[in-house]
Design a protein around this motif. Structure first.
Motif, short mmCIF file in Angstrom:
data_model
loop_
_atom_site.label_atom_id
_atom_site.label_comp_id
_atom_site.label_asym_id
_atom_site.label_seq_id
_atom_site.Cartn_x
_atom_site.Cartn_y
_atom_site.Cartn_z
N ALA A 54 1.13 -1.15 -0.17
CA ALA A 54 -0.08 -0.27 0.13
C ALA A 54 0.83 1.16 0.18
N GLU A 55 0.30 2.59 -0.22
CA GLU A 55 1.53 3.19 -1.11
C GLU A 55 0.79 4.48 0.21
N PHE A 56 -1.26 4.81 0.02
CA PHE A 56 -1.59 5.87 0.27
C PHE A 56 -2.47 4.84 0.93
N VAL A 57 -2.83 6.63 2.54
CA VAL A 57 -4.25 5.83 3.02
C VAL A 57 -5.24 7.11 2.96
N CYS A 58 -6.52 7.21 3.10
CA CYS A 58 -7.14 7.90 3.16
C CYS A 58 -8.09 7.82 4.30
N ILE A 59 -7.27 8.81 6.30
CA ILE A 59 -7.79 9.31 7.11
C ILE A 59 -8.81 10.07 7.05
N GLN A 60 -9.03 10.41 8.31
CA GLN A 60 -10.26 11.33 8.58
C GLN A 60 -9.62 11.98 10.17
N VAL A 61 -9.54 14.18 9.40
CA VAL A 61 -8.25 14.22 10.20
C VAL A 61 -9.63 15.61 11.29
N PRO A 62 -9.64 16.07 12.57
CA PRO A 62 -10.37 16.84 12.83
C PRO A 62 -9.87 18.30 11.79
N ASP A 63 -11.15 19.00 12.27
CA ASP A 63 -11.01 19.61 10.81
C ASP A 63 -10.95 21.32 12.46
N GLU A 64 -9.76 22.28 12.72
CA GLU A 64 -10.38 23.42 13.37
C GLU A 64 -10.48 24.73 12.62
N ARG A 65 -10.82 24.30 11.48
CA ARG A 65 -11.66 26.10 10.68
C ARG A 65 -12.44 26.23 11.28
N SER A 66 -12.88 27.93 11.07
CA SER A 66 -13.48 28.26 11.08
C SER A 66 -14.47 27.77 10.25
N PRO A 67 -16.06 28.60 9.77
CA PRO A 67 -17.26 28.37 9.10
C PRO A 67 -16.36 29.09 7.58
N GLU A 68 -16.41 30.17 8.63
CA GLU A 68 -15.71 31.39 7.50
C GLU A 68 -14.17 31.17 6.96
N GLU A 69 -13.05 30.34 7.58
CA GLU A 69 -12.46 29.87 7.23
C GLU A 69 -12.32 28.92 5.82
N ARG A 70 -13.26 27.53 6.20
CA ARG A 70 -13.51 26.65 5.47
C ARG A 70 -14.54 27.47 4.29
N ASP A 71 -15.18 28.67 4.22
CA ASP A 71 -15.96 29.11 2.93
C ASP A 71 -14.98 29.54 2.25
N ALA A 72 -13.74 30.49 2.89
CA ALA A 72 -12.99 30.93 2.28
C ALA A 72 -12.08 30.39 1.52
N GLU A 73 -11.69 28.89 2.23
CA GLU A 73 -10.42 28.09 1.05
C GLU A 73 -11.02 27.64 -0.06
N TRP A 74 -12.83 26.88 0.58
CA TRP A 74 -13.80 26.48 -0.71
C TRP A 74 -13.98 27.35 -1.87
N ALA A 75 -13.74 28.39 -1.47
CA ALA A 75 -14.28 29.48 -2.59
C ALA A 75 -12.74 29.47 -3.27
N ILE A 76 -11.46 30.02 -3.31
CA ILE A 76 -10.08 29.66 -3.44
C ILE A 76 -10.42 28.18 -4.76
N GLU A 77 -10.58 27.11 -3.62
CA GLU A 77 -10.56 25.74 -4.31
C GLU A 77 -11.52 25.97 -5.66
N LYS A 78 -12.71 26.70 -5.32
CA LYS A 78 -13.91 25.81 -6.21
C LYS A 78 -13.13 27.48 -7.58
N MET A 79 -13.05 27.53 -7.54
CA MET A 79 -11.75 29.08 -8.88
C MET A 79 -10.94 28.51 -8.99
N ARG A 80 -10.09 28.02 -8.67
CA ARG A 80 -9.22 26.91 -8.88
C ARG A 80 -9.19 25.74 -9.94
N VAL A 81 -11.03 24.99 -9.40
CA VAL A 81 -11.29 23.60 -10.45
C VAL A 81 -11.65 24.71 -11.48
N ASN A 82 -12.65 25.70 -11.41
CA ASN A 82 -13.41 26.42 -12.42
C ASN A 82 -12.13 27.02 -14.00
N HIS A 83 -11.19 26.86 -13.16
CA HIS A 83 -9.74 27.57 -13.84
C HIS A 83 -9.55 26.64 -14.61
#
Length: 108
Positions: A54-83
């Motif tokens: 096995a080379e990689f494993v997918c794990i769950q980690v606690p997400d300690e970001r605030s909802p605002e930080e998550r929304d801001a990062e998602w907006a950047i990620e969505k712009m990247r995919v749309n680009h």
């Protein structure tokens, strides 16, 4: 608490980490090792996966970001995919499904 999924090299996996996706390893088309999502890893599990290359494993980690930080990062990620898909014809059903799948993958 919210969680995030992270893909780690198997060498970075540690006992107690929780799988974020099932692990299914096969050799010559035959499944020879399987763990479900949500399983807490043990040293034995990690050793067995390493023995089966096995080379990689997918794990769950606690997400300690605030909802605002998550929304801001998602907006950047969505712009990247749309680009990336900027020249794609999203009226084509196949391309639209691919675009949606990539967005869904990046969202997690």
């Amino acid at each position: 608490m919210e969680t995030r999924l992270r893909y780690l090299p198997i060498t970075d996996a540690a006992e107690g980490m929780i799988l974020g996706a099932p692990v299914v390893l096969s050799e010559q088309g035959i499944n020879n090792f399987k763990l479900p999502a949500g399983h807490a890893l043990t040293e034995t599990n990690i050793h067995q996966m390493a023995l089966r290359h096995a080379e990689f494993v997918c794990i769950q980690v606690p997400d300690e970001r605030s909802p605002e930080e998550r929304d801001a990062e998602w907006a950047i990620e969505k712009m990247r995919v749309n680009h990336i898909f900027r020249a794609a014809d999203l009226t084509d059903p196949v391309m639209a499904r691919l675009h949606a799948a990539v967005l869904n993958f990046r969202r997690s």
